[in-house]
Design a protein around this motif. Structure first.
Motif, PDB file in Angstrom:
ATOM      1  N   ALA A 163       1.074  -1.278  -0.200  1.00 11.71           N
ATOM      2  CA  ALA A 163       0.308  -0.082  -0.083  1.00 11.71           C
ATOM      3  C   ALA A 163       1.032   1.139  -0.097  1.00 11.71           C
ATOM      4  CB  ALA A 163      -1.619   0.152   1.332  1.00 11.71           C
ATOM      5  N   SER A 164       0.557   2.346   0.004  1.00 10.52           N
ATOM      6  CA  SER A 164       1.131   4.025  -0.619  1.00 10.52           C
ATOM      7  C   SER A 164       0.203   4.825  -0.201  1.00 10.52           C
ATOM      8  CB  SER A 164       2.120   4.005  -1.688  1.00 10.52           C
ATOM      9  OG  SER A 164       0.805   4.294  -2.541  1.00 10.52           O
ATOM     10  N   ILE A 165       0.577   6.028   0.307  1.00 16.03           N
ATOM     11  CA  ILE A 165      -0.775   6.612   0.273  1.00 16.03           C
ATOM     12  C   ILE A 165      -1.190   7.778  -1.647  1.00 16.03           C
ATOM     13  CG2 ILE A 165      -0.371   7.324   2.867  1.00 16.03           C
ATOM     14  CD1 ILE A 165       0.830   9.741   2.186  1.00 16.03           C
ATOM     15  N   GLY A 166      -1.520   7.030  -2.466  1.00 11.83           N
ATOM     16  CA  GLY A 166      -1.227   7.928  -4.003  1.00 11.83           C
ATOM     17  C   GLY A 166       0.209   7.616  -4.435  1.00 11.83           C
ATOM     18  N   LEU A 167      -0.284   7.303  -5.761  1.00 10.15           N
ATOM     19  CA  LEU A 167       1.124   7.457  -6.749  1.00 10.15           C
ATOM     20  C   LEU A 167       1.725   8.080  -6.659  1.00 10.15           C
ATOM     21  CD1 LEU A 167       1.761   5.891  -9.384  1.00 10.15           C
ATOM     22  CD2 LEU A 167       0.574   7.752 -10.383  1.00 10.15           C
ATOM     23  N   GLY A 168       3.405   8.518  -6.678  1.00  8.63           N
ATOM     24  CA  GLY A 168       4.305   9.530  -6.419  1.00  8.63           C
ATOM     25  C   GLY A 168       3.985   9.997  -5.340  1.00  8.63           C
ATOM     26  N   SER A 169       3.683   9.677  -3.836  1.00  8.25           N
ATOM     27  CA  SER A 169       4.069  10.306  -2.677  1.00  8.25           C
ATOM     28  C   SER A 169       5.087   9.292  -2.730  1.00  8.25           C
ATOM     29  CB  SER A 169       2.831   9.031  -1.364  1.00  8.25           C
ATOM     30  OG  SER A 169       2.956   7.850  -1.848  1.00  8.25           O
ATOM     31  N   PHE A 170       5.413   9.717  -0.720  1.00  4.99           N
ATOM     32  CA  PHE A 170       6.958   8.945   0.292  1.00  4.99           C
ATOM     33  C   PHE A 170       6.702   7.594   0.168  1.00  4.99           C
ATOM     34  CE2 PHE A 170       9.671   8.853   3.606  1.00  4.99           C
ATOM     35  CZ  PHE A 170      11.502   9.818   2.266  1.00  4.99           C
ATOM     36  N   THR A 171       5.145   7.396   0.019  1.00  5.35           N
ATOM     37  CA  THR A 171       5.509   6.059   0.969  1.00  5.35           C
ATOM     38  C   THR A 171       5.352   5.096  -0.369  1.00  5.35           C
ATOM     39  OG1 THR A 171       2.448   6.484   0.843  1.00  5.35           O
ATOM     40  CG2 THR A 171       3.846   6.491   3.138  1.00  5.35           C
ATOM     41  N   HIS A 172       5.286   5.386  -1.799  1.00  3.59           N
ATOM     42  CA  HIS A 172       4.686   4.700  -2.821  1.00  3.59           C
ATOM     43  C   HIS A 172       6.682   4.550  -2.844  1.00  3.59           C
ATOM     44  CE1 HIS A 172       5.144   4.545  -7.186  1.00  3.59           C
ATOM     45  NE2 HIS A 172       4.820   3.536  -7.028  1.00  3.59           N
ATOM     46  N   LEU A 173       7.849   6.260  -3.055  1.00  2.00           N
ATOM     47  CA  LEU A 173       8.512   6.300  -3.178  1.00  2.00           C
ATOM     48  C   LEU A 173       9.537   5.451  -2.225  1.00  2.00           C
ATOM     49  CD1 LEU A 173       6.946   7.842  -5.223  1.00  2.00           C
ATOM     50  CD2 LEU A 173       9.673   9.592  -5.265  1.00  2.00           C
ATOM     51  N   ALA A 174       9.667   5.537  -1.857  1.00  2.00           N
ATOM     52  CA  ALA A 174      10.247   4.935  -0.776  1.00  2.00           C
ATOM     53  C   ALA A 174      10.435   3.190  -0.831  1.00  2.00           C
ATOM     54  CB  ALA A 174      10.013   4.678   1.243  1.00  2.00           C
ATOM     55  N   MET A 175       9.069   2.361  -1.507  1.00  2.00           N
ATOM     56  CA  MET A 175       8.928   1.073  -1.405  1.00  2.00           C
ATOM     57  C   MET A 175       9.266   0.536  -2.783  1.00  2.00           C
ATOM     58  SD  MET A 175       7.747  -1.190   0.361  1.00  2.00           S
ATOM     59  CE  MET A 175       6.907  -2.109  -0.239  1.00  2.00           C
ATOM     60  N   GLU A 176       9.329   1.470  -3.579  1.00  2.00           N
ATOM     61  CA  GLU A 176      10.003   1.328  -5.312  1.00  2.00           C
ATOM     62  C   GLU A 176      11.520   1.693  -4.735  1.00  2.00           C
ATOM     63  OE1 GLU A 176       9.279   0.984  -7.857  1.00  2.00           O
ATOM     64  OE2 GLU A 176       7.316   1.087  -7.117  1.00  2.00           O
ATOM     65  N   MET A 177      12.226   2.540  -3.648  1.00  2.00           N
ATOM     66  CA  MET A 177      13.368   2.068  -3.228  1.00  2.00           C
ATOM     67  C   MET A 177      13.611   0.911  -3.129  1.00  2.00           C
ATOM     68  SD  MET A 177      15.400   4.775  -1.199  1.00  2.00           S
ATOM     69  CE  MET A 177      16.172   6.080  -2.124  1.00  2.00           C
ATOM     70  N   LEU A 178      12.794   0.295  -2.011  1.00  2.00           N
ATOM     71  CA  LEU A 178      13.468  -0.917  -1.351  1.00  2.00           C
ATOM     72  C   LEU A 178      12.999  -1.988  -2.554  1.00  2.00           C
ATOM     73  CD1 LEU A 178      13.476  -2.422   1.013  1.00  2.00           C
ATOM     74  CD2 LEU A 178      11.144  -2.754   1.033  1.00  2.00           C
ATOM     75  N   GLN A 179      12.207  -1.301  -3.484  1.00  2.00           N
ATOM     76  CA  GLN A 179      11.463  -3.405  -4.178  1.00  2.00           C
ATOM     77  C   GLN A 179      13.290  -3.064  -5.393  1.00  2.00           C
ATOM     78  OE1 GLN A 179       7.857  -4.150  -6.080  1.00  2.00           O
ATOM     79  NE2 GLN A 179       8.437  -2.219  -5.686  1.00  2.00           N
ATOM     80  N   SER A 180      13.851  -2.258  -5.321  1.00  2.00           N
ATOM     81  CA  SER A 180      15.413  -1.560  -6.305  1.00  2.00           C
ATOM     82  C   SER A 180      16.489  -1.921  -5.518  1.00  2.00           C
ATOM     83  CB  SER A 180      15.120  -0.258  -7.060  1.00  2.00           C
ATOM     84  OG  SER A 180      16.344   0.269  -7.752  1.00  2.00           O
ATOM     85  N   ALA A 181      16.300  -2.032  -4.718  1.00  2.00           N
ATOM     86  CA  ALA A 181      17.782  -2.923  -4.001  1.00  2.00           C
ATOM     87  C   ALA A 181      17.641  -3.865  -3.188  1.00  2.00           C
ATOM     88  CB  ALA A 181      18.053  -1.623  -1.921  1.00  2.00           C
ATOM     89  N   THR A 182      16.225  -4.652  -2.582  1.00  2.00           N
ATOM     90  CA  THR A 182      16.061  -6.091  -3.297  1.00  2.00           C
ATOM     91  C   THR A 182      15.837  -6.590  -4.437  1.00  2.00           C
ATOM     92  OG1 THR A 182      13.944  -5.707  -2.595  1.00  2.00           O
ATOM     93  CG2 THR A 182      15.438  -5.792  -0.681  1.00  2.00           C
ATOM     94  N   ARG A 183      15.070  -6.009  -5.424  1.00  2.00           N
ATOM     95  CA  ARG A 183      15.014  -6.951  -6.498  1.00  2.00           C
ATOM     96  C   ARG A 183      13.826  -8.175  -6.285  1.00  2.00           C
ATOM     97  NH1 ARG A 183      21.489  -8.405  -9.173  1.00  2.00           N
ATOM     98  NH2 ARG A 183      22.255  -6.603  -8.546  1.00  2.00           N
ATOM     99  N   ILE A 184      12.883  -7.484  -5.089  1.00  2.00           N
ATOM    100  CA  ILE A 184      11.087  -8.158  -5.308  1.00  2.00           C
ATOM    101  C   ILE A 184      10.809  -6.755  -6.330  1.00  2.00           C
ATOM    102  CG2 ILE A 184      12.239  -8.804  -3.598  1.00  2.00           C
ATOM    103  CD1 ILE A 184      10.473  -6.882  -2.125  1.00  2.00           C
ATOM    104  N   GLN A 185       9.534  -8.013  -6.695  1.00  2.00           N
ATOM    105  CA  GLN A 185       8.743  -6.706  -7.583  1.00  2.00           C
ATOM    106  C   GLN A 185       7.146  -7.305  -6.563  1.00  2.00           C
ATOM    107  OE1 GLN A 185       9.626  -5.526 -10.237  1.00  2.00           O
ATOM    108  NE2 GLN A 185       6.843  -4.441  -9.630  1.00  2.00           N
ATOM    109  N   LEU A 186       6.431  -6.077  -5.882  1.00  2.00           N
ATOM    110  CA  LEU A 186       5.169  -6.338  -5.590  1.00  2.00           C
ATOM    111  C   LEU A 186       4.460  -5.872  -6.152  1.00  2.00           C
ATOM    112  CD1 LEU A 186       6.429  -4.848  -1.563  1.00  2.00           C
ATOM    113  CD2 LEU A 186       5.742  -7.697  -2.382  1.00  2.00           C
ATOM    114  N   ASN A 187       3.777  -5.646  -5.723  1.00  2.00           N
ATOM    115  CA  ASN A 187       2.130  -5.458  -7.083  1.00  2.00           C
ATOM    116  C   ASN A 187       2.250  -3.981  -5.801  1.00  2.00           C
ATOM    117  OD1 ASN A 187       1.875  -7.379  -8.891  1.00  2.00           O
ATOM    118  ND2 ASN A 187       0.472  -8.019  -6.879  1.00  2.00           N
ATOM    119  N   HIS A 188       2.024  -2.651  -6.623  1.00  2.00           N
ATOM    120  CA  HIS A 188       1.072  -1.015  -5.852  1.00  2.00           C
ATOM    121  C   HIS A 188      -0.489  -0.986  -5.914  1.00  2.00           C
ATOM    122  CE1 HIS A 188       1.491   3.229  -6.158  1.00  2.00           C
ATOM    123  NE2 HIS A 188       1.485   2.298  -4.357  1.00  2.00           N
ATOM    124  N   ILE A 189      -0.487  -0.291  -4.555  1.00  2.00           N
ATOM    125  CA  ILE A 189      -2.236  -0.461  -4.200  1.00  2.00           C
ATOM    126  C   ILE A 189      -2.135   0.477  -3.646  1.00  2.00           C
ATOM    127  CG2 ILE A 189      -4.377  -1.339  -3.575  1.00  2.00           C
ATOM    128  CD1 ILE A 189      -2.958  -3.038  -5.213  1.00  2.00           C
TER     129      ILE A 189
END
Length: 341
Positions: free
Chosen positions: A173-199
């Protein structure tokens, strides 16, 4: 001897008028600079407006009111908090960028509109590095990686292993497209090389509710918001996104120490002035704000709100902001995130 050339009377009048304008402009300019020096010496001699780009009760508003109160006590001039919410903080930031550069309109320097927005929106109505004179950072705010309590993963490595074992099965979950919570999870996915579905959700409370209910399995939230539900056992805290462990959640490891050195996704709160604000005024603000931030009372109040006091000298603050913009620009580019202006 050559023949004298007679200059028409009209030309003489025009030349005299032009000279008068030049002299007047020069004197006015000198007067302006002299007045600027005087203003810097007596600053502040009237109320100061401090723009908070988010609604009353938000972390930015709370930080602004704490700092405003202390400036009022120190200088005997009222600091008026002007909440200009909207567009993820961009509305208030634009107003601050276009304010008169005299030290009497200041703006909270916040991660979202000051570093994330420039990475997302190529046509912002303000340029953070050009339109502002950074004063100082005040504090940083860690985020926390949360998981639904039914998820067996208790560490970052266990989370990565679980997600990789079941591709496409997990949502965040995030609090919206382009929100800080969205980008932080994208950074985590990039670092860990995992893929989650964004809601994406419209509010943090709704996102948190669906995390508790199991509709989504993971979420990055601010530590002050996430810690209470961790304490109730409704969700599990996996790690914090700061480089150091947090005082009020020392049991939570950092993502950086969990196998991803250098990982950092933090919010921050500081103060900026419009560009061309006199250096003497900026220096005076910097000294006073750092004194306030480093006082035991302020450290205690910031700690209670989940902030870590982190003042930055004025000369180094632009470097900090530039580095944050570059960091989020890379995240946006790598993840291919597109948002509408």
């Amino acid at each position: 001897m050559g023949t004298r050339r007679r200059v028409p009377l009209k030309a003489i009048v025009r030349m005299a008028a032009t000279l008068t304008v030049i002299v007047s402009s020069t004197v006015a300019g000198t007067s302006c600079w002299g007045q600027t020096g005087a203003d810097a010496a007596s600053y502040p001699n009237r109320p100061i407006r401090l723009i908070a780009q988010f609604p009353p009760g938000s972390s930015t508003d709370i930080a602004a009111r704490i700092v405003g109160q202390k400036l009022t006590e120190a200088w005997g001039q009222q600091v008026i908090i002007d909440n200009r919410a909207g567009a993820g903080g961009r509305i208030g930031t634009e107003i601050g960028a276009k304010a008169t550069p005299d030290g009497y309109t200041l703006t909270m320097s916040v991660a979202g509109p000051m570093s994330v927005a420039p990475a997302l929106y190529p046509k912002l109505p303000y340029d953070v590095l050009r339109d502002f004179a950074p004063i100082t950072n005040l504090a940083t705010q860690a985020q926390v990686l949360l998981a639904n309590s039914a998820i067996p993963a208790k560490t970052v490595s266990e989370m990565v292993e679980l997600v990789r074992s079941r591709p496409g099965a997990f949502n965040y979950a995030s609090i919206g497209l382009g929100s800080f919570t969205h980008l932080a999870m994208e950074m985590l996915q990039s670092a860990t090389r995992i893929q989650l579905n964004h809601i994406p959700f419209k509010a943090g409370s709704i996102a948190q509710s669906d995390l508790i209910g199991g509709q989504v399995q993971f979420m990055v939230d601010s530590l002050p918001s996430g810690l209470p539900v961790i304490r109730t056992g409704k969700v599990r805290g996996i790690a914090v996104t700061s480089l150091e462990r947090q005082k009020f959640a020392a049991e939570l490891p950092t993502i950086a120490e969990s196998g991803y050195p250098g990982f950092e996704a933090i919010g921050w709160q500081g103060v900026v002035a419009p560009a061309r604000t006199p250096p003497a005024i900026r220096d005076k603000l910097n000294r006073e704000l750092i004194r306030i931030a480093e006082s035991p009372e302020m450290r205690e109040r910031f700690d209670a709100l989940g902030f870590t006091t982190k003042p930055i000298p004025r000369a180094r603050y632009p470097e900090f902001i530039r580095a944050e913009i570059n960091k989020w620009t890379k995240v946006v580019k790598d993840a291919g995130i597109k948002v509408e202006d």
